[in-house]
Design a protein around this motif. Structure first.
Motif, PDB file in Angstrom:
ATOM      1  N   VAL A 166      -7.792   0.127  -7.108  1.00 47.42           N
ATOM      2  CA  VAL A 166      -8.470  -0.487  -5.957  1.00 47.42           C
ATOM      3  C   VAL A 166      -7.589  -0.370  -4.717  1.00 47.42           C
ATOM      4  O   VAL A 166      -8.073  -0.049  -3.614  1.00 47.42           O
ATOM      5  N   THR A 167      -6.304  -0.623  -4.873  1.00 50.00           N
ATOM      6  CA  THR A 167      -5.384  -0.526  -3.739  1.00 50.00           C
ATOM      7  C   THR A 167      -5.361   0.884  -3.173  1.00 50.00           C
ATOM      8  O   THR A 167      -5.345   1.084  -1.944  1.00 50.00           O
ATOM      9  N   ALA A 168      -5.371   1.877  -4.056  1.00 49.12           N
ATOM     10  CA  ALA A 168      -5.364   3.266  -3.596  1.00 49.12           C
ATOM     11  C   ALA A 168      -6.623   3.580  -2.785  1.00 49.12           C
ATOM     12  O   ALA A 168      -6.541   4.244  -1.735  1.00 49.12           O
ATOM     13  N   PHE A 169      -7.775   3.119  -3.236  1.00 48.61           N
ATOM     14  CA  PHE A 169      -9.012   3.371  -2.493  1.00 48.61           C
ATOM     15  C   PHE A 169      -9.020   2.638  -1.156  1.00 48.61           C
ATOM     16  O   PHE A 169      -9.512   3.171  -0.146  1.00 48.61           O
ATOM     17  N   VAL A 170      -8.476   1.423  -1.125  1.00 42.11           N
ATOM     18  CA  VAL A 170      -8.439   0.665   0.130  1.00 42.11           C
ATOM     19  C   VAL A 170      -7.534   1.365   1.150  1.00 42.11           C
ATOM     20  O   VAL A 170      -7.843   1.446   2.341  1.00 42.11           O
ATOM     21  N   LEU A 171      -6.402   1.868   0.688  1.00 42.35           N
ATOM     22  CA  LEU A 171      -5.422   2.478   1.596  1.00 42.35           C
ATOM     23  C   LEU A 171      -5.650   3.956   1.826  1.00 42.35           C
ATOM     24  O   LEU A 171      -4.911   4.574   2.610  1.00 42.35           O
ATOM     25  N   TRP A 172      -6.632   4.551   1.188  1.00 40.75           N
ATOM     26  CA  TRP A 172      -6.828   5.998   1.284  1.00 40.75           C
ATOM     27  C   TRP A 172      -6.983   6.504   2.724  1.00 40.75           C
ATOM     28  O   TRP A 172      -6.437   7.574   3.058  1.00 40.75           O
ATOM     29  N   PRO A 173      -7.699   5.789   3.608  1.00 38.60           N
ATOM     30  CA  PRO A 173      -7.822   6.287   4.998  1.00 38.60           C
ATOM     31  C   PRO A 173      -6.485   6.413   5.714  1.00 38.60           C
ATOM     32  O   PRO A 173      -6.379   7.152   6.712  1.00 38.60           O
ATOM     33  N   LEU A 174      -5.441   5.723   5.253  1.00 35.45           N
ATOM     34  CA  LEU A 174      -4.130   5.797   5.892  1.00 35.45           C
ATOM     35  C   LEU A 174      -3.322   6.995   5.422  1.00 35.45           C
ATOM     36  O   LEU A 174      -2.231   7.240   5.941  1.00 35.45           O
ATOM     37  N   GLY A 175      -3.848   7.712   4.438  1.00 34.11           N
ATOM     38  CA  GLY A 175      -3.143   8.879   3.940  1.00 34.11           C
ATOM     39  C   GLY A 175      -2.855   8.775   2.454  1.00 34.11           C
ATOM     40  O   GLY A 175      -2.739   7.667   1.900  1.00 34.11           O
ATOM     41  N   ALA A 176      -2.746   9.941   1.826  1.00 27.41           N
ATOM     42  CA  ALA A 176      -2.557   9.980   0.376  1.00 27.41           C
ATOM     43  C   ALA A 176      -1.242   9.333  -0.041  1.00 27.41           C
ATOM     44  O   ALA A 176      -1.175   8.602  -1.034  1.00 27.41           O
ATOM     45  N   TRP A 177      -0.167   9.605   0.722  1.00 35.94           N
ATOM     46  CA  TRP A 177       1.129   9.058   0.344  1.00 35.94           C
ATOM     47  C   TRP A 177       1.154   7.542   0.482  1.00 35.94           C
ATOM     48  O   TRP A 177       1.711   6.837  -0.367  1.00 35.94           O
ATOM     49  N   VAL A 178       0.550   7.030   1.532  1.00 34.29           N
ATOM     50  CA  VAL A 178       0.491   5.579   1.728  1.00 34.29           C
ATOM     51  C   VAL A 178      -0.307   4.934   0.599  1.00 34.29           C
ATOM     52  O   VAL A 178       0.083   3.897   0.046  1.00 34.29           O
ATOM     53  N   ALA A 179      -1.418   5.562   0.236  1.00 32.97           N
ATOM     54  CA  ALA A 179      -2.248   5.034  -0.845  1.00 32.97           C
ATOM     55  C   ALA A 179      -1.496   5.038  -2.165  1.00 32.97           C
ATOM     56  O   ALA A 179      -1.554   4.070  -2.936  1.00 32.97           O
ATOM     57  N   ALA A 180      -0.771   6.137  -2.425  1.00 35.74           N
ATOM     58  CA  ALA A 180      -0.046   6.247  -3.687  1.00 35.74           C
ATOM     59  C   ALA A 180       1.087   5.226  -3.772  1.00 35.74           C
ATOM     60  O   ALA A 180       1.242   4.520  -4.786  1.00 35.74           O
ATOM     61  N   VAL A 181       1.871   5.127  -2.710  1.00 30.35           N
ATOM     62  CA  VAL A 181       2.994   4.178  -2.710  1.00 30.35           C
ATOM     63  C   VAL A 181       2.487   2.742  -2.784  1.00 30.35           C
ATOM     64  O   VAL A 181       3.022   1.908  -3.535  1.00 30.35           O
ATOM     65  N   GLY A 182       1.442   2.428  -2.031  1.00 30.63           N
ATOM     66  CA  GLY A 182       0.880   1.082  -2.061  1.00 30.63           C
ATOM     67  C   GLY A 182       0.346   0.716  -3.432  1.00 30.63           C
ATOM     68  O   GLY A 182       0.542  -0.410  -3.912  1.00 30.63           O
TER      69      GLY A 182
END
Length: 223
Positions: A166-182
């Motif tokens: 869920v966190t990855a999908f929420v942060l996806w618009p900020l970029g793949a790396w941000v989504a992955a790290v988050g």
């Protein structure tokens, strides 16, 4: 006027009373874990159905904002039901600890009636930490594998994966790396918090005041 002294209860009657309580604890323990396993099974079925639904939606509409929205909603729903399931497993583990403690006390009562029975028991005969661990593991020392393979850690792992997704999908618009790290950071925090919660409650179970029949106590025949 003095009260009459009650006659001592025969050992056979004492054993029957203890056995009745023992079977009652066994029945409640079995019922508790049947209910818990049902909850875990339902949660896994819900998770599988949600993943299948998302796979079909992804083939239909592609990985669009619509797919992302549905993934977040379904993920939050799964996390809600999964958290409730984890709390139930957590509470059941607390109850199970007390069931085992109670049955260990009853075995101590059996030994008070007949100390010669001791060699025939494989489960714990005391209600301290060592005796309860003996009942749980049937002899081998409790190791990390016993904890890692438990139902509690299993449902925590499933919920952690869902929370990270869920966190990855929420942060996806900020970029793949941000989504992955988050997703990784939140997953680690989620898993660590639940493990700490379980460890803290295990420590509460070890309160010395709750121990009535520790190892090394004198055992004698009850007349």
């Amino acid at each position: 006027m003095s009260q009459p002294v009650p006659e001592p209860v025969p050992p056979a009657v004492r054993a029957q009373i203890l056995a009745t309580e023992h079977w009652g604890l066994l029945a409640v323990r079995s019922q508790t874990w049947n209910e818990v396993m049902g909850r875990i099974t339902a949660q896994l079925m819900f998770t599988s159905a949600s993943l299948l639904f998302l796979a079909l939606v992804g083939q239909s509409v592609g990985y669009t904002d619509t797919f992302r929205f549905l993934a977040i909603v379904l993920g939050l729903t799964l996390l809600t039901t999964g958290t409730l399931t984890a709390f139930r497993v957590h509470n059941a583990s607390q109850e199970d600890y007390m069931f085992v403690k109670g049955m260990n006390r009853l075995r101590a009562g059996y030994l008070d009636i007949d100390p010669g029975l001791e060699p025939y028991f494989i489960t714990g005969l005391t209600d301290d930490e060592a005796g309860i661990a003996q009942t749980y593991t049937m002899g081998p020392a409790r190791s990390a594998s016993h904890v890692a393979a438990s139902s509690g850690v299993f449902i925590i792992a499933v919920n952690t994966i869902v929370a990270a997704g869920v966190t990855a999908f929420v942060l996806w618009p900020l970029g793949a790396w941000v989504a992955a790290v988050g997703a990784i950071l939140l997953g680690i925090a989620h898993f660590a918090w639940w493990i700490y919660l379980g460890w803290r409650n295990w420590q509460l179970n070890l309160t010395p005041e709750w121990t009535r029949f520790p190892a090394g106590r004198a055992v004698g025949r009850v007349s």
